[in-house]
Design an enzyme around this catalytic site. Structure first.
Site, PDB file in Angstrom:
ATOM      1  CB  SER A 144     -73.281  42.968 -44.652  1.00 33.07           C
ATOM      2  OG  SER A 144     -74.524  43.362 -45.059  1.00 33.07           O
ATOM      3  CE1 TYR A 157     -70.334  43.481 -49.339  1.00 36.82           C
ATOM      4  CE2 TYR A 157     -72.903  44.308 -49.031  1.00 36.82           C
ATOM      5  CZ  TYR A 157     -71.446  44.135 -48.550  1.00 36.82           C
ATOM      6  OH  TYR A 157     -71.200  44.119 -47.918  1.00 36.82           O
TER       7      TYR A 157
END
Ligand code: NDP
Ligand code: 8X3
Length: 251
Positions: free
Chosen positions: A138, A151
């Site tokens: 990501s 995350y």
């Protein structure tokens, strides 16, 4: 014989779109995820185009992964491409207000789940010529933002693990790519905000985010490059997404 791709997290979002793309292109596909009913329906839909094998599993469960691999029908045993896509974010509040159980779930899924699947498939991937691993990292791997804590860190693991794997696997003809998307519309936000649809919707409101199909097209492009090319990483954002200045806390 058609080539074969195994996709984790194929019950929604990028994974589902990737299953559709590879099926349209005539690849045999193995689709996994926890929600069996969705896998079954997707397999039914795609089986008019290609051979589909589905297996419901949780990537955190190493034994389930081993059982799936051992039980693969003969025609699905020679996997050419692994797409480690299953993953999630839970919560976006400050670290101070976060739930430790959510942190653990992200670590277990995004890191342990991904390494479980990768390790289990290394023998298969290295036995064949020119295979590919595509790992979903990501932009959060590289750019921290408030509430990204575990995350973002879990995706930083994925990005670095991808590069490290390259060092060991290139002599075996295995390519590895870290795919690093920004804002993309899927069930990701609904999961992150634990079923709160209106909060999830505000994330995409008044934007033109990436769509799962955009990522599926990129994955297919990565997987079909000539054998001598390794795409190390791809960072992709929608046009509407850029960077903020660095934050300075005033006191
Ligand atoms: P979705 O929530 O739409 O899809 C996530 C998929 O992961 C689902 O199919 C889900 O299936 C699966 N999954 C989650 N946990 C597990 C588990 N424990 N075991 C097996 N499967 C699991 O999100 P996206 O398609 O957007 O996300 C795909 C990947 O891309 C994720 O790794 C995400 O972090 C990453 N990403 C997403 C971005 C975005 O903005 N959307 C941007 C950058 C990266 P099931 O619930 O059935 O198990
Ligand atoms: C998902 C993208 O920016 O919400 O990985 O972290 S972001």
């Amino acid at each position: 014989m058609s080539k074969c791709v195994l996709i984790t997290g194929a019950t929604s979002g990028f994974g589902l779109a990737a299953a559709e793309k590879f099926a349209q292109e005539g690849w045999s596909i193995i689709i996994t995820g926890r929600r069996e009913e969705r896998l079954k329906q997707l397999a039914q839909t795609l089986s008019s185009m290609t051979s589909v094998h589905y297996y419901a599993l949780d990537v955190r469960n190493k034994e389930a992964i081993d059982t799936m691999i051992e039980g693969l029908p003969e025609s699905f045993k020679n996997i050419n491409v692994l797409i480690n896509n299953a993953g999630l974010a839970l919560g976006r509040s400050s670290a101070l207000e976060s739930d430790l159980a959510d942190w653990q779930t992200m670590i277990d899924t995004n890191i342990t789940g991904l390494t479980n699947m990768t390790h289990a498939l290394l023998p298969t991937l290295t036995q064949q010529k020119s295979t590919t691993v595509i790992n979903l990292a990501s932009v959060a791997a590289h750019y921290p933002y408030p509430g990204s804590h575990v995350y973002g860190a879990s995706k930083a693991f994925v990005a670095q693990f991808s590069k490290s794997l390259r060092c060991d696997l290139s002599k075996h003809g295995v390519r590895v790519t870290s795919l690093e998307p920004g804002l993309a519309e899927s069930e990701f936000s609904l999961v992150r905000f634990k079923g709160d649809q209106s909060t999830a919707d505000t994330i995409y409101e008044d934007t033109t985010p990436l769509q799962p199909k955009d990522l599926a097209d990129i994955m297919y492009w990565i997987a079909t490059q000539p054998a001598h090319i390794n795409i190390n990483s791809i960072e992709v954002m929608p046009l509407v997404q850029t960077w903020n200045p660095l934050h300075i806390e005033k006191h």
